[in-house]
Design an enzyme around this catalytic site. Sequence first.
Site, short mmCIF file in Angstrom:
data_model
loop_
_atom_site.label_atom_id
_atom_site.label_comp_id
_atom_site.label_asym_id
_atom_site.label_seq_id
_atom_site.Cartn_x
_atom_site.Cartn_y
_atom_site.Cartn_z
N CYS A 7 0.82 -1.23 0.00
CA CYS A 7 0.00 0.00 0.00
C CYS A 7 0.85 1.27 0.00
O CYS A 7 0.33 2.35 -0.28
CB CYS A 7 -0.94 0.01 1.20
SG CYS A 7 -1.93 -1.47 1.31
N HIS A 27 -3.70 7.06 3.00
CA HIS A 27 -4.04 5.75 2.44
C HIS A 27 -5.43 5.36 2.93
O HIS A 27 -5.73 5.48 4.12
CB HIS A 27 -3.00 4.72 2.87
CG HIS A 27 -3.37 3.31 2.55
ND1 HIS A 27 -3.87 2.95 1.32
CD2 HIS A 27 -3.33 2.17 3.29
CE1 HIS A 27 -4.13 1.64 1.33
NE2 HIS A 27 -3.81 1.15 2.51
N ASN A 72 -10.22 -0.56 0.13
CA ASN A 72 -8.76 -0.43 0.17
C ASN A 72 -8.19 -0.90 -1.17
O ASN A 72 -8.29 -2.08 -1.49
CB ASN A 72 -8.22 -1.26 1.33
CG ASN A 72 -6.71 -1.19 1.45
OD1 ASN A 72 -6.02 -0.71 0.55
ND2 ASN A 72 -6.19 -1.70 2.55
#
Length: 329
Positions: free
Chosen positions: A114, A254, A284
Amino acid sequence: MGRAVGILGLGSALPEQILTNRDIEQMVDTTDEWIVARTGIRERRRADENTATSDLATLAAERALADANLAASDLDLIIVGTVTPDMFFPSTACLVQSNLGATRAAAFDLEAACSGFLYGLTVAQQFVSSGFYQYVLVIGAETLTKITDWTDRNTCVLFGDGAGAAVLGPVSQGRGILANRLGADGNGGYLLHMPGGGSRMPVNQEVLDQRLHYIKMAGNEVFKFAVRTMANTALAALADCGLNKDSVRMLIPHQANRRIIDAVSRKLGLAAEQVMINVDRTGNTSAASIPLALDEAYRNGCFADDDVLVLVGFGGGLTWGASVIRWGV
Ligand code: UT7
């Protein structure tokens, strides 16, 4: 001190298919209420069987190039951050280079889960700052739904697909990327991983039977790590360029979990309108999440020239990073 380097253009791409929490209720023992309360996610996008990561990456890249008013042939380098490459090799960056017709560009993938986009941004900045390259395309792109175990309620409610891209190049002194921080702690690698399918456990019947070719996560541990790391990293990056939390116009975190974002926002003392949130609609999307959120904030006019943005993320590896950007060319 090298040249000032900033973002000349942004673009993003999402697959059309929307997967709602109600859809997931049909697959595993969960509820819309649980998912919204624990994660803030209401829906996510899912790529169809004919769409791979490079397809979304190419679309995002074309939009970023148009926004920057540049041609693919202007690019010197393409970096793709992804944990869901089309295949082990060639790299997704090479596939994108071919799709775009970026004939002059070198190309490679970068894997920091990520944190991939922030790692890519930092690498790209070095090339442009030194004068080695002029224009570098950084893409975060994922089709996580393809490595999601749709029988595991601990993980399958969380992930989505998408891509975001930024064209980096020289900007006026005082603007652009002011500071970058990157970090890693491989000791926590086991907390979030896909154990099967690589050289440690090549694909075989046992790997398939045990579903080791899908994402495995100790969610609670990752949650605590995220809250701890994101605020500290953002503050450290701000301090690196002589700024503090009062200088921040907008935080682009994020998008993993609404509760993580809220905790970080509180630690930084930011008001709701200073924090970009789209996790409710994207889930996500790993390396794609920060450039997707940044592009959406940009298109909605959430910030203007000379505003200070903080991009901050964390992910598998474990990895983390933050970038401070004074917007504008
Ligand atoms: O980009 C980085 C990627 N990773 C992350 O961002 C993950 C970070 N972690 C998280 O977002 C959260 O830890 C989760 C959303 C994954 C889980 O939330 P939590 O508040 O940490 O819940 P938990 O793991 O402590 O589980 C609480 C309960 C458990 O039941 P018991 O053992 O208390 O009876 C789970 O079995 O919730 C249960 N549970 C679910 N229930 C309904 C777990 N998943 C689900 C589900 N639906 N989908």
